[in-house]
Design an enzyme around this catalytic site. Structure first.
Site, mmCIF file in Angstrom:
data_model
loop_
_atom_site.group_PDB
_atom_site.id
_atom_site.type_symbol
_atom_site.label_atom_id
_atom_site.label_comp_id
_atom_site.label_asym_id
_atom_site.label_seq_id
_atom_site.Cartn_x
_atom_site.Cartn_y
_atom_site.Cartn_z
ATOM 1 N N HIS A 1 -12.520 -11.604 -1.620
ATOM 2 C CA HIS A 1 -12.149 -10.090 -1.520
ATOM 3 C C HIS A 1 -11.177 -9.768 -2.591
ATOM 4 O O HIS A 1 -11.303 -8.903 -3.292
ATOM 5 C CB HIS A 1 -11.996 -9.727 -0.263
ATOM 6 C CG HIS A 1 -13.007 -10.095 1.132
ATOM 7 N ND1 HIS A 1 -14.152 -10.081 0.818
ATOM 8 C CD2 HIS A 1 -12.734 -10.543 2.373
ATOM 9 C CE1 HIS A 1 -14.955 -10.401 1.842
ATOM 10 N NE2 HIS A 1 -13.970 -10.910 2.644
ATOM 11 N N LYS B 1 -3.505 -12.953 8.386
ATOM 12 C CA LYS B 1 -4.004 -12.315 9.548
ATOM 13 C C LYS B 1 -2.578 -12.173 10.519
ATOM 14 O O LYS B 1 -1.565 -12.582 10.206
ATOM 15 C CB LYS B 1 -4.770 -13.235 10.171
ATOM 16 C CG LYS B 1 -6.193 -13.446 9.285
ATOM 17 C CD LYS B 1 -7.397 -14.229 10.016
ATOM 18 C CE LYS B 1 -8.528 -13.970 9.317
ATOM 19 N NZ LYS B 1 -9.242 -12.570 9.878
ATOM 20 N N TYR C 1 -4.170 7.809 -4.507
ATOM 21 C CA TYR C 1 -2.781 8.731 -4.795
ATOM 22 C C TYR C 1 -2.178 8.119 -5.898
ATOM 23 O O TYR C 1 -2.173 7.008 -6.111
ATOM 24 C CB TYR C 1 -2.140 9.095 -3.597
ATOM 25 C CG TYR C 1 -1.562 7.842 -2.775
ATOM 26 C CD1 TYR C 1 -2.307 7.420 -1.765
ATOM 27 C CD2 TYR C 1 -0.285 7.358 -2.840
ATOM 28 C CE1 TYR C 1 -1.831 6.284 -1.195
ATOM 29 C CE2 TYR C 1 0.048 6.491 -2.157
ATOM 30 C CZ TYR C 1 -0.325 5.945 -1.444
ATOM 31 O OH TYR C 1 0.115 4.803 -0.475
ATOM 32 N N ASP D 1 -2.403 13.478 -4.348
ATOM 33 C CA ASP D 1 -3.022 12.803 -3.266
ATOM 34 C C ASP D 1 -4.603 13.331 -2.910
ATOM 35 O O ASP D 1 -5.002 14.172 -2.585
ATOM 36 C CB ASP D 1 -2.105 13.179 -1.697
ATOM 37 C CG ASP D 1 -2.652 12.325 -0.702
ATOM 38 O OD1 ASP D 1 -3.638 11.604 -0.703
ATOM 39 O OD2 ASP D 1 -2.165 12.541 0.478
ATOM 40 N N THR E 1 -6.945 12.192 -0.249
ATOM 41 C CA THR E 1 -7.230 11.455 0.525
ATOM 42 C C THR E 1 -8.608 11.804 0.923
ATOM 43 O O THR E 1 -8.956 13.050 1.410
ATOM 44 C CB THR E 1 -6.303 11.928 2.013
ATOM 45 O OG1 THR E 1 -5.079 11.186 1.728
ATOM 46 C CG2 THR E 1 -6.809 11.124 3.321
#
Ligand code: BG6
Length: 427
Positions: free
Chosen positions: A258, A355, A396, A416, A418
């Site tokens: 990932h 984790k 952002y 920003d 979002t």
């Protein structure tokens, strides 16, 4: 030999309701249907595709695993992870009607014959195209792919494909072994190697942000970028997946797949087109340019229980009964990588993942260099472009502005975007 459950596609009621065309049907086989990946990601994703009418109407889902299960039992496990609005209850019921389940082992040819029969039960007027998703521990990849090839391939012109998730081997040797095995059975266009981070909105957005805007291009290099930080944090531990996790650890579970995908999309040159092969070629060049990681640039850790924590927080990694005693497998890792090419030489790419941390967050931060020739007495902060992959997708830009009002103070603020506030549909 394991028992096969009754195939619901055989029932008269089901057949009456189904409408047929001459088109091929589609069979999506979920190997490992009883597992964590299936319940958390695969069934919820199949449902989302079904809900949004993105699948052909004659797509059937067939779960396969060792345990004697029913579709209802799979449904019960997956439903907490599925987004089903009250108005979608009927559709969700229709989705589960398209499901069946076959119990079988991963290494017995007879069980794969049963699976083949279950797929054939979906073929009324034409053969089914077959997609096999291996939501399985890698230890059974080789047997399962072999038996799929021997017993379950599509016939009469329909296609078959296999989808494999990481970890694709444990090291170069085992990865080569698996690659050779899989490519001895299937052609390259039948094999899909999946990294589910590439399905995330913000990870895909990297292509558009970088190559669909003029403003970032000239800054995207060692002259302007001081560091790139890519982080993944999860607030829960192994949760009974310790058996799998302990064999691989956080580096193979999250970092090499990932995080490296995000790194490649951040660092690569502009591909010739948006075709998969062109993008892959650019990513490969980035990987080839990364120099060998030094041990002093790596920190590893393993979570311990918090005696004052609540619930699961009390439990450390070694308290998970599925984790071997005394294991030293890392659950946390940070590494500094250097891409030694003309664009990035000297810029640290800091990748970190863990984790059982304080929150759920995945993000990319591109930190720019200080403004040269400061006239604000050190009051300015570095600009930073942040892509929050999850939760609450956002892009952002941290930047300096004049604090409004009388006076001349600098203040850090954000441009920003979002997604939750700008877009109605956030996947
Ligand atoms: C998987 C790992 O690939 O990714 C898991 O095996 C991890 O250990 C998961 O929990 C994280 O995915 P997401 O989409 O929840 O961030």
């Amino acid at each position: 030999m394991s028992t096969q459950m009754k195939n619901p596609f055989d029932s008269k009621e089901f057949l009456k309701k189904r409408t047929y065309s001459n088109d091929n049907s589609f069979a999506f086989v979920v190997f490992g249907a009883s597992g964590d990946l299936a319940k958390k990601k695969i069934y919820p994703t199949l449902w989302a595709l079904f809900r949004d009418d993105l699948l052909p109407s004659n797509t059937y889902f067939i779960g396969y695993a060792r345990s004697k299960l029913t579709v209802d039992a799979i449904r019960e496990k997956a439903e907490p992870h599925m987004k089903v609005a009250d108005s979608e209850r009927e559709k969700a019921a229709a989705f589960w009607e398209m499901n069946s389940y076959v119990a079988g082992s991963y290494d017995k040819a007879d069980d794969f014959v049963k699976l083949d029969e279950a797929i054939k039960a979906t073929e009324i007027s034409a053969p089914a195209n077959r997609l096999f998703y291996l939501a399985l521990p890698p230890s059974v990849f080789a047997d399962v792919t072999r038996l799929v090839k021997e017993k379950c391939m599509a016939h009469d012109g329909a296609w078959s494909r296999v989808i494999i998730e990481k970890p694709f081997g444990k090291d170069l040797e085992s990865s080569d072994k698996l690659s050779n095995h899989v490519s001895s059975l299937f052609t390259e266009d039948q094999i899909y190697r999946i990294d589910h981070y590439l399905g995330k909105e913000m990870v895909q957005n990297l292509m558009v942000l970088r190559f669909g805007n003029r403003i970032f291009g000239p800054l995207w290099n060692r002259d302007n970028v001081s560091a790139v930080v890519i982080s993944f944090k999860e607030p829960f531990g192994t949760q009974g997946r310790g058996g799998y996790f302990d064999e691989f650890g956080i580096i193979r579970d999250v970092m090499q797949n990932h995080l490296l995908q995000i790194l490649c999309l951040t660092a690569m040159e502009k591909p010739a087109t948006t075709n998969a092969e062109d993008i892959r070629d650019e990513k490969v060049k980035v990987l080839r340019s990364i120099s060998k990681i030094k041990m002093e640039d790596v920190v590893l850790g393993q979570y311990v229980g918090d005696p004052n924590g609540e619930g699961d927080a009390k439990l450390g990694y070694l308290d998970d009964p599925t984790v071997p005693k005394g294991s030293r497998t890392p659950t946390y890792a940070v590494a500094v990588l250097y891409v030694r090419n003309e664009r990035w030489d000297g810029v640290p790419f800091i990748i970190r993942c863990g984790k059982a941390l304080n929150e759920r967050k995945a993000e990319l931060r591109v930190q720019f260099r200080d403004v040269p020739g400061d006239i604000f007495n050190g009051a300015t902060q570095r600009n930073e472009l942040v892509l929050r992959v999850q939760p609450n997708e956002a892009v952002y830009m941290k930047m300096m502005t004049k604090k409004p009002g009388i006076g001349f103070e600098c203040e850090e603020t954000e441009l920003d975007l979002t997604y939750g506030s700008r877009y109605k549909v956030v996947v």
